[in-house]
Design a protein around this motif. Structure first.
Motif, PDB file in Angstrom:
ATOM      1  N   MET A 151     -36.353 -93.521  69.728  1.00  0.00           N
ATOM      2  CA  MET A 151     -37.359 -92.567  70.206  1.00  0.00           C
ATOM      3  C   MET A 151     -37.087 -92.300  71.939  1.00  0.00           C
ATOM      4  O   MET A 151     -37.637 -92.440  72.876  1.00  0.00           O
ATOM      5  CB  MET A 151     -38.624 -93.550  70.218  1.00  0.00           C
ATOM      6  CG  MET A 151     -39.903 -92.683  70.787  1.00  0.00           C
ATOM      7  SD  MET A 151     -40.164 -91.451  69.334  1.00  0.00           S
ATOM      8  CE  MET A 151     -40.960 -92.619  68.135  1.00  0.00           C
ATOM      9  N   GLN A 152     -35.876 -91.563  71.709  1.00  0.00           N
ATOM     10  CA  GLN A 152     -35.287 -91.353  73.152  1.00  0.00           C
ATOM     11  C   GLN A 152     -36.086 -90.245  73.931  1.00  0.00           C
ATOM     12  O   GLN A 152     -35.970 -90.298  75.252  1.00  0.00           O
ATOM     13  CB  GLN A 152     -33.680 -90.708  73.309  1.00  0.00           C
ATOM     14  CG  GLN A 152     -33.803 -89.344  72.612  1.00  0.00           C
ATOM     15  CD  GLN A 152     -33.733 -88.938  71.218  1.00  0.00           C
ATOM     16  OE1 GLN A 152     -33.976 -90.017  70.414  1.00  0.00           O
ATOM     17  NE2 GLN A 152     -32.880 -87.853  70.503  1.00  0.00           N
ATOM     18  N   HIS A 153     -37.027 -89.523  73.418  1.00  0.00           N
ATOM     19  CA  HIS A 153     -37.658 -88.426  74.005  1.00  0.00           C
ATOM     20  C   HIS A 153     -39.121 -88.915  74.202  1.00  0.00           C
ATOM     21  O   HIS A 153     -40.135 -88.261  74.667  1.00  0.00           O
ATOM     22  CB  HIS A 153     -37.700 -87.252  73.307  1.00  0.00           C
ATOM     23  CG  HIS A 153     -36.348 -86.553  72.911  1.00  0.00           C
ATOM     24  ND1 HIS A 153     -35.836 -86.026  74.054  1.00  0.00           N
ATOM     25  CD2 HIS A 153     -35.609 -86.444  71.917  1.00  0.00           C
ATOM     26  CE1 HIS A 153     -34.561 -85.599  73.386  1.00  0.00           C
ATOM     27  NE2 HIS A 153     -34.620 -85.694  72.355  1.00  0.00           N
ATOM     28  N   PHE A 154     -39.226 -90.454  74.062  1.00  0.00           N
ATOM     29  CA  PHE A 154     -40.769 -90.726  74.054  1.00  0.00           C
ATOM     30  C   PHE A 154     -41.269 -90.663  75.806  1.00  0.00           C
ATOM     31  O   PHE A 154     -42.587 -90.396  75.887  1.00  0.00           O
ATOM     32  CB  PHE A 154     -40.934 -92.296  73.714  1.00  0.00           C
ATOM     33  CG  PHE A 154     -42.356 -92.810  73.996  1.00  0.00           C
ATOM     34  CD1 PHE A 154     -43.345 -92.460  73.179  1.00  0.00           C
ATOM     35  CD2 PHE A 154     -42.639 -93.649  75.298  1.00  0.00           C
ATOM     36  CE1 PHE A 154     -44.650 -92.984  73.499  1.00  0.00           C
ATOM     37  CE2 PHE A 154     -43.794 -94.249  75.228  1.00  0.00           C
ATOM     38  CZ  PHE A 154     -44.891 -93.820  74.436  1.00  0.00           C
ATOM     39  N   PHE A 180     -57.591 -94.665  70.596  1.00  0.00           N
ATOM     40  CA  PHE A 180     -56.874 -96.182  70.404  1.00  0.00           C
ATOM     41  C   PHE A 180     -57.341 -96.919  71.516  1.00  0.00           C
ATOM     42  O   PHE A 180     -57.555 -98.153  71.556  1.00  0.00           O
ATOM     43  CB  PHE A 180     -55.505 -95.739  69.809  1.00  0.00           C
ATOM     44  CG  PHE A 180     -54.871 -97.296  69.696  1.00  0.00           C
ATOM     45  CD1 PHE A 180     -54.882 -98.123  68.712  1.00  0.00           C
ATOM     46  CD2 PHE A 180     -53.800 -97.867  70.738  1.00  0.00           C
ATOM     47  CE1 PHE A 180     -54.336 -99.154  68.329  1.00  0.00           C
ATOM     48  CE2 PHE A 180     -53.292 -99.008  70.646  1.00  0.00           C
ATOM     49  CZ  PHE A 180     -53.583 -99.853  69.323  1.00  0.00           C
ATOM     50  N   THR A 181     -56.802 -96.378  72.667  1.00  0.00           N
ATOM     51  CA  THR A 181     -56.831 -97.038  73.798  1.00  0.00           C
ATOM     52  C   THR A 181     -58.436 -97.471  74.465  1.00  0.00           C
ATOM     53  O   THR A 181     -58.717 -98.396  74.851  1.00  0.00           O
ATOM     54  CB  THR A 181     -56.049 -96.458  75.053  1.00  0.00           C
ATOM     55  OG1 THR A 181     -56.929 -95.082  75.164  1.00  0.00           O
ATOM     56  CG2 THR A 181     -54.612 -96.219  74.880  1.00  0.00           C
ATOM     57  N   GLN A 197     -39.324 -99.800  69.280  1.00  0.00           N
ATOM     58  CA  GLN A 197     -39.587 -98.963  70.435  1.00  0.00           C
ATOM     59  C   GLN A 197     -40.414 -99.788  71.447  1.00  0.00           C
ATOM     60  O   GLN A 197     -41.435 -99.653  71.641  1.00  0.00           O
ATOM     61  CB  GLN A 197     -40.229 -97.719  70.146  1.00  0.00           C
ATOM     62  CG  GLN A 197     -39.416 -96.825  69.313  1.00  0.00           C
ATOM     63  CD  GLN A 197     -39.706 -96.916  67.753  1.00  0.00           C
ATOM     64  OE1 GLN A 197     -40.515 -97.616  67.178  1.00  0.00           O
ATOM     65  NE2 GLN A 197     -38.615 -96.850  67.156  1.00  0.00           N
ATOM     66  N   PRO A 198     -39.920-100.585  72.261  1.00  0.00           N
ATOM     67  CA  PRO A 198     -40.557-101.465  73.174  1.00  0.00           C
ATOM     68  C   PRO A 198     -41.338-100.320  74.206  1.00  0.00           C
ATOM     69  O   PRO A 198     -42.209-100.819  74.950  1.00  0.00           O
ATOM     70  CB  PRO A 198     -39.354-102.430  73.865  1.00  0.00           C
ATOM     71  CG  PRO A 198     -38.318-101.693  73.710  1.00  0.00           C
ATOM     72  CD  PRO A 198     -38.482-101.020  72.452  1.00  0.00           C
ATOM     73  N   GLY A 226     -45.075-100.836  75.328  1.00  0.00           N
ATOM     74  CA  GLY A 226     -45.441-100.955  76.881  1.00  0.00           C
ATOM     75  C   GLY A 226     -46.414-100.109  77.564  1.00  0.00           C
ATOM     76  O   GLY A 226     -47.299-100.369  78.105  1.00  0.00           O
ATOM     77  N   LYS A 227     -46.094 -98.759  77.268  1.00  0.00           N
ATOM     78  CA  LYS A 227     -47.034 -97.450  77.443  1.00  0.00           C
ATOM     79  C   LYS A 227     -48.559 -97.811  77.006  1.00  0.00           C
ATOM     80  O   LYS A 227     -49.297 -97.501  77.716  1.00  0.00           O
ATOM     81  CB  LYS A 227     -46.533 -96.148  77.098  1.00  0.00           C
ATOM     82  CG  LYS A 227     -45.269 -96.120  77.976  1.00  0.00           C
ATOM     83  CD  LYS A 227     -45.273 -95.852  79.305  1.00  0.00           C
ATOM     84  CE  LYS A 227     -44.292 -95.378  80.146  1.00  0.00           C
ATOM     85  NZ  LYS A 227     -44.425 -95.067  81.565  1.00  0.00           N
TER      86      LYS A 227
END
Length: 775
Positions: free
Chosen positions: A631-634, A705-706, A746-747, A751-752
């Motif tokens: 997920m390099q573009h997250f 969700f949040t 995808q930690p 975390g985000k």
């Protein structure tokens, strides 16, 4: 110096003067002592003492003295000094007035007793004087003669100048008298020139009228067909063009329209003779070549007959092919572009007929070869060997097309390269010839045979073939030298892709999208987010989304990057149908009771995968599972979505840059409402840009969700005191398990999301309704 002088011997040795007349040159004067009647010197009776001249005369030579002989060389100086002091003072006084020439002689005076009288001394003196002055006297006489000549020349020049002045005055008078006559002559010459030009113009104009009878007889003669194989045919065409141009320009001349029509009819007849002659030559060559091609099975022999022998036999003649090339080049330049010619339509029609006759003959001759190649291709491209069979067939067709284009260029002296001009050679050939032979303009046989074979293959094979074509021929490799064959293959590849295979492939993609995404059957277990397999983010993704990512990767591999970015409706449809499928799945999750799947987290998981792949494809780093695992573009996605939530139009511009086919993403209206919670067939895509729909749906899912889990976190302490309530630790544990199951590899995503929940919980606890992660 002399020891003594012998006067008597000297007198005897002196020659007597010769009798008779003396020469008239410079000579010594005749002695006055000689009597006028020529008496001899011996007859003189006067004493010598009375005839001798004065010794003191400055012209007399010095007296001779006796000088003592020196005993040795050292005594010479003393002897000379003594002799000089002996009577030197007297001699010096007498020599002061002498001539410098006499001093140069330095002849000492003879002794006083040397002569018996002065007569011989005077004679000797005259002879010496004459001998010493002879050179100067001669030079003086020459100067005097030169002076006389120069004087004569000056007098002659003065006379000549006077004559010339008289002539000039005479010429001036004549010029004044003939000026009027000269002007009249000039007027006559000008009139003569004007008449001559007029006569020439009349004669030239008359030639355009008189040529009609001559060319009519030549073109209507019984053997006029043989004229096309002669050099004179080119002159006939040139003269006919000149006559047509003259009559078209001077329409006011007498019978100009009638002559113009007749000349145009004769030009058409001449071109028709050329068509007939070329067709007869083709039929003759074709009959010979086709017989030998059908009789042999060797590929090399067939190639030699179809190209080498055919060209040799067709070019064998006098002027048929040069005349044909002249007609074609009167219509097109060497690159096949149309020329501005008053008779363009007539020549273009003839050129088209010539092309048609040529390709008909070629198609008839090479039909056995093309049928054999097509049959071999269909037999080879079966099952797993489809890709290799297609590649071999394409290479074979490209080589044959290049050979045909080279042969066409040598015969007609023009190129058949691609051109959008409807009057070019390319347009004429493309609209005319549709046979089975592959040429530079007819690529339908390649595309038709490829599509017939690929029709039964899967989408992966089609994408591999298109990717090979694009990378092998379409992309420019600047490290290698460009060759005509490489340029020809690139042109054919571009036309095959744009005119046939891209449309063919797009249809396959649309069918696959409808099959696996739009109308795909989704089992109930697919609505749950299970643990990832082998750490891959796509392993627990929604099956339609996973298939959409695979289709995006295959499409990017098969197409050039420019087509993916600008004008591909396939990418638009993949994203649109994927969002619609996710919204339908979300509605099913919400309607199902006792389902442990969070609908908002379900959307976040799959929408992030879809958008991450779009960004990866945009930067050209196309990966398989690796790009989805990391997920390099997250980080870029998160900053774009949540750090600048107010800049929705900025999101539109950035995302359309990353998602290909931006020209297809805009809808008729940009004023639609958000599509959060929409269900069904994704009708929101009809009112909004698909890129906006993706961003908006992802943003609203994250916000819902949040907000919901932040409320659960704030309610946990109070719920722990109630019966059956959840404690804060239990809520956090459930959230952690849910996030780890969805984003195990995808930690950063986990975390985000936790950070966003904590921020939202803090704001809710403070009573603020700011919505820290609102869209």
């Amino acid at each position: 110096m002399y020891d003594h002088w012998v006067v008597s011997d000297f007198q005897e040795q002196r020659p007597a003067p010769a009798p008779g007349p003396q020469p008239s040159g410079h000579r010594r004067k005749q002695s006055l002592l000689q009597p006028p009647n020529g008496a001899a010197e011996t007859d003189i009776t006067l004493p010598l003492s009375t005839l001798a001249e004065d010794r003191d005369d400055p012209n007399t030579p010095p007296e001779a003295t006796l000088v003592r002989r020196a005993k040795s060389y050292s005594d010479l100086y003393h002897i000379v000094a003594a002799q000089t002091s002996r009577g030197g003072s007297k001699k010096k006084r007498r020599r002061k007035g002498r001539n410098a020439a006499w001093e140069a002689l330095a002849i000492p005076d003879p002794p006083a007793d040397l002569f018996e009288g002065d007569l011989y001394g005077d004679i000797l003196e005259d002879e010496l004087l004459e001998a010493s002055q002879q050179e100067y006297t001669l030079y003086h006489d020459q100067l005097a003669m030169t002076e006389r000549h120069l004087g004569t020349l000056i007098d002659d020049a003065d006379g000549t100048l006077q004559v010339l002045e008289t002539l000039c005055q005479s010429f001036r008078a004549v010029e004044e008298q003939t000026k009027t006559f000269k002007a009249q002559c000039d007027d006559l010459l000008s009139e003569q020139k004007r008449l001559q030009v007029l006569v020439d113009e009349v004669g030239t104009d008359l030639y355009y009228y008189s040529y009609l009878d001559n060319v009519t007889r030549r073109l209507n003669a019984p053997g006029a067909g043989r004229l096309v194989d002669d050099d004179a045919f080119g002159e006939v065409l040139e003269n006919l063009e000149a006559c047509i141009a003259f009559m078209s320009k001077n329409t006011s001349y007498r019978d100009a329209e009638a002559y113009l029509a007749r000349y145009q009819a004769l030009l058409t007849k001449a071109l028709h003779l050329l068509e007939v002659g070329f067709t007869n030559r083709l039929d003759k060559v074709s009959a010979e070549i086709s017989k030998h091609i059908a009789a042999t099975q060797s590929e090399s022999a067939r190639h030699a007959l179809a190209y080498g022998r055919f060209e040799e036999m067709l070019m064998d003649g006098y002027s048929l092919i040069p005349n044909l090339q002249r007609v074609v080049r009167s219509t097109y330049d060497e690159n096949g572009h149309a020329l501005s010619n008053p008779n363009f339509d007539t020549f273009a029609n003839t050129a088209t007929n010539l092309f048609h006759a040529y390709w008909a003959a070629r198609d008839r001759d090479l039909k056995p070869i093309t049928q054999h190649e097509q049959a071999a291709f269909k037999a080879e491209a079966v099952g797993p060997s489809t890709e290799s069979g297609v590649r071999n067939f394409v290479k074979q067709c490209f080589e044959r097309s290049h050979n045909e284009s080279s042969l066409f260029r040598r015969i007609f002296a023009v190129e058949s390269q691609f051109s959008s001009d409807p009057k070019s050679v390319f347009a004429a050939l493309k609209a005319q010839y549709r046979g089975g032979l592959v040429t530079g303009t007819n690529i339908a046989p390649i595309a038709t045979n490829m599509q017939s074979v690929l029709q039964g293959s899967d989408l992966r094979t089609i994408c591999n073939v298109l990717g090979w074509l694009t990378n092998e021929y379409l992309l420019v490799d600047y490290d290698e030298d460009e060759t005509p064959f490489a340029n020809h293959c690139r042109e054919l590849t571009a036309r095959i892709l744009t005119e046939h295979l891209w449309t063919f492939t797009d249809a396959f993609f649309e069918a696959e999208i409808a099959k696996s995404i739009s109308r795909g059957v989704v089992p109930p277990e697919a609505l749950k987010i299970g643990p990832p397999a082998n750490g891959e983010a796509s392993s627990n993704a929604f099956p339609p989304v996973r298939r959409a990512v695979e289709l995006l990767i295959m499409f990017d591999q098969a197409m050039p990057k420019e087509r993916c970015q600008r004008d591909s409706p396939v990418v638009f449809k993949i994203v649109k149908e994927s969002i619609a499928s996710l919204l339908r799945a979300e509605a099913r999750i919400k309607s199902t009771k006792n389902n442990s799947t969070d609908p908002d987290l379900f959307l976040i998981k799959n929408l992030l995968l879809l958008k991450n792949e779009l960004l990866a494809l945009e930067i050209g780093d196309v990966r398989s599972s690796g790009s989805l695992t990391n997920m390099q573009h997250f980080g870029q996605i998160w900053d774009t979505l949540l750090r600048r939530p107010h800049n929705l139009m900025g999101l539109l511009g950035s995302l359309t840059t990353y998602i290909p086919g931006s020209s297809y993403w805009s809808s008729a209206s940009r004023t639609g409402t958000p599509v959060a919670g929409a269900s069904g067939g994704g009708g929101g895509a009809e009112v909004q840009d698909a890129s906006e729909q993706l961003d908006e749906q992802l943003r609203q899912s994250i916000y819902a969700f949040t907000r919901r889990w932040a409320a659960a976190v704030n309610e946990a302490p109070a719920g722990a005191r109630k019966a059956g309530g959840r404690s804060l630790a239990k809520v956090e544990r459930e959230l952690e398990e849910m996030l780890e199951r969805a984003f195990a590899s995808q930690p950063e995503v986990v975390g985000k999301l936790k950070e966003a929940i904590q921020i939202e919980a803090a704001q809710q606890a403070e009573g603020g309704k700011k919505g820290g992660v609102r869209g």
